[in-house]
Design a protein around this motif. Structure first.
Motif, PDB file in Angstrom:
ATOM      1  N   ASN A  83       0.839  -1.194   0.000  1.00 18.56           N
ATOM      2  CA  ASN A  83       0.000   0.000   0.000  1.00 18.56           C
ATOM      3  C   ASN A  83       0.874   1.244   0.000  1.00 18.56           C
ATOM      4  O   ASN A  83       1.776   1.368   0.839  1.00 18.56           O
ATOM      5  N   TYR A  84       0.616   2.150  -0.942  1.00 19.81           N
ATOM      6  CA  TYR A  84       1.349   3.419  -1.091  1.00 19.81           C
ATOM      7  C   TYR A  84       2.824   3.253  -0.724  1.00 19.81           C
ATOM      8  O   TYR A  84       3.356   3.955   0.135  1.00 19.81           O
ATOM      9  N   PRO A  85       3.505   2.309  -1.398  1.00 19.00           N
ATOM     10  CA  PRO A  85       4.866   1.976  -0.957  1.00 19.00           C
ATOM     11  C   PRO A  85       5.928   2.867  -1.582  1.00 19.00           C
ATOM     12  O   PRO A  85       5.763   3.416  -2.666  1.00 19.00           O
ATOM     13  N   ALA A  86       7.042   2.986  -0.885  1.00 17.08           N
ATOM     14  CA  ALA A  86       8.289   3.443  -1.494  1.00 17.08           C
ATOM     15  C   ALA A  86       8.978   2.196  -2.018  1.00 17.08           C
ATOM     16  O   ALA A  86       9.223   1.254  -1.260  1.00 17.08           O
ATOM     17  N   LEU A  87       9.279   2.171  -3.305  1.00 14.25           N
ATOM     18  CA  LEU A  87       9.839   0.977  -3.932  1.00 14.25           C
ATOM     19  C   LEU A  87      11.266   1.192  -4.407  1.00 14.25           C
ATOM     20  O   LEU A  87      11.828   0.382  -5.148  1.00 14.25           O
ATOM     21  N   ALA A  88      11.847   2.288  -3.974  1.00 15.88           N
ATOM     22  CA  ALA A  88      13.275   2.579  -4.104  1.00 15.88           C
ATOM     23  C   ALA A  88      13.584   3.594  -3.013  1.00 15.88           C
ATOM     24  O   ALA A  88      12.689   4.340  -2.585  1.00 15.88           O
ATOM     25  N   PRO A  89      14.826   3.629  -2.510  1.00 16.10           N
ATOM     26  CA  PRO A  89      15.148   4.635  -1.493  1.00 16.10           C
ATOM     27  C   PRO A  89      14.818   6.040  -1.979  1.00 16.10           C
ATOM     28  O   PRO A  89      15.052   6.382  -3.144  1.00 16.10           O
TER      29      PRO A  89
END
Length: 499
Positions: A400-406
């Motif tokens: 859910n509403y993720p950060a998928l890279a720093p």
């Protein structure tokens, strides 16, 4: 008169400041571009005793010899570490610290923690006395954006760069706290991912310790250039430095809360009844009715989380709500407390998660061959390992509403934690991605990068959109749309667990 002491990043010396220093002098200021010991010396060898303390002492001696009334210390990258050390010892002489495209360090930090190149971190972990070689030609962007640097200046950077003495990066910074009371200006280089908007986002929704940036002593400027503004925009940098010395700049303020309680304490989106809960170590199992082993969903929180925050994630309304919601749907809802307290803690948190999953799979109330992992916010970075090396029992990865890279400025996070690089690289489980339409720009960019990579590699991704929802909509957007999205996401995960 104002005297600027200019301290540069790794591998370089005072020469990088030449044009900026000339502009400062034209403006009527003193400028002291510093070449610290061994930072301009290509002959540096293993065993050299030069360390962070050496550089701090050099700056202290320089400050003691300056007669100007106002002394402004300017640190770029690594240079901010000796700047803070010297300011701490001469707080009565320093009127301001300026941080160029670099976050202020804390006492006890070693500069290696913020080195963006993982190969260098690995080198120093195994050979702490090995000189750190400068980047090879063409690889400087690994240390920060080179956007805007003229070709001749970039060629000189590559030609004159020298090995970095290892102890400058591995010695911890010793501070009394005096430096952290001084006025501080952050110059944020937009092409390197830093911006005032990013600071404001972090203050609004990041860990509580970031609220320090709302104090009156902090000011910020944006520069539309890369990590080396003294080479790419020396005139603009000089103008900003003069303004910074005068106390100008943008002040970040904390948003007015819409609720009396902080967001993590607000009630869950739907009212779910309590379920039996079994706690073992860092793991809670929310149990459904009935007998027999059931599939399980492990809910993974983001961070960093202040270790002193109470309640911890698994006791907060958000994850209590998700655990109970899953149990009400007939599966075991698993909530965890990971030791994700700082950006360097992702490896430790990944280990905590792996141990929690094995504990859950071994529980007789759980069908160990039917597990889903559901990641939230910056916990999404932890999905990288599971996408890179999936197992047959992992039936679904949800986010859910993720950060998928720093995120920009998160150089301290190891490059291993980049789901955008691992999605679709192995024959992994289906992915259910719930996307908030009113997402923070930086997080939304990682989601789009992830979806592009997933499409190219043929990964199975179902996207569930919440067009009018914000990050953390289960707490901040108690609307019918949010409730419908929650139900749809849960149904999608349950369907894949039961396939």
């Amino acid at each position: 008169m104002t005297a600027f002491v200019l301290v540069s990043d790794t591998f370089t010396g005072g020469w990088v400041w030449e044009e900026t220093a000339a502009r400062l002098r034209e403006a009527g200021a003193e400028a002291h571009p510093v070449t610290l010991t061994r930072m301009g010396d290509r002959r540096a060898e293993a065993g050299d005793g030069t360390g962070l303390e050496t550089h701090i002492e050099e700056l202290v001696r320089l400050i003691d010899g300056i007669t100007a009334t106002d002394v402004v210390l300017v640190g770029h990258g690594y240079g901010l570490y000796p700047v803070f050390g010297a300011a701490d010892r001469r707080a009565g002489r320093v009127t301001r610290i300026v941080s160029v495209d670099t976050g202020p360090p804390q006492g006890g930090d070693a500069a290696v923690r913020s080195v963006p190149d993982p190969e260098v971190r690995e080198l120093l972990a195994g050979r702490p006395d090995a000189p750190v070689p400068p980047p090879a030609p063409g690889t400087w962007p690994r240390w920060g954006s080179t956007e805007g640097i003229p070709a001749d200046a970039l060629a000189r950077l590559e030609r004159e760069a020298a090995p970095q003495p290892p102890r400058t990066l591995t010695e911890p910074l010793r501070l009394t706290g005096a430096a952290h009371t001084l006025p501080n200006t952050g110059i944020l280089c937009n092409a390197n991912g830093q911006s005032i908007a990013m600071v404001e986002m972090a203050v609004a929704s990041g860990p509580p310790q970031l609220r320090v940036f709302t104090e009156d002593r902090f000011r910020f400027f944006d520069l539309a250039t890369g990590h080396w503004p003294m080479l790419s925009a020396p005139g603009e940098l000089a103008e900003v430095l003069v303004r910074a010395a005068a106390g100008d700049g943008h002040r970040v303020t904390a948003p007015e809360p819409e609720h009396e309680e902080p967001s993590h304490l607000r009630p869950f989106l739907v009212d779910v009844p309590e379920r039996p809960r079994d706690r073992v170590g860092r793991v809670d199992l929310h149990l459904p009715d009935g007998e027999g082993p059931r599939p399980a969903i492990v809910f993974v929180h983001g961070g960093p989380i202040d270790p002193e925050r109470r309640p911890t994630p698994r006791d907060a309304p958000f994850f209590l709500g998700y655990g109970r919601y899953a149990a009400g749907a007939g599966v075991v809802g698993v909530t965890v407390d990971l030791r994700l307290h700082g950006l360097a803690d992702y490896p430790r948190a990944a280990g905590d998660l792996a141990a929690a999953v094995e504990q859950v799979r071994a529980d007789p109330r759980v069908d160990g061959d039917r597990i889903a992992l559901w990641f939230f916010s910056t916990g999404g970075l932890l999905a990288a390992d599971w996408l890179a090396a999936p197992t047959p029992w992992l039936r679904c990865v949800a986010a859910n509403y993720p950060a998928l890279a720093p995120l920009p400025g998160w150089e301290m996070v190891e490059s291993r934690f980049r789901p955008v690089d691992t999605v679709g690289t192995a024959d992994g489980p289906p992915i259910v991605l719930t996307r908030a339409g009113l997402e923070h720009e930086a997080i939304a960019a990682t989601v789009e990068e992830f979806l592009t990579a997933a499409g190219k590699r043929g990964a199975d991704v179902e996207v569930i959109d919440a067009p009018n929802a914000h990050h953390g909509f289960e707490l901040v957007d108690p609307t019918d749309e949010s409730r419908a999205v929650l139900e749809r996401s849960m149904c999608a995960v349950l369907a894949r667990l039961r396939d």
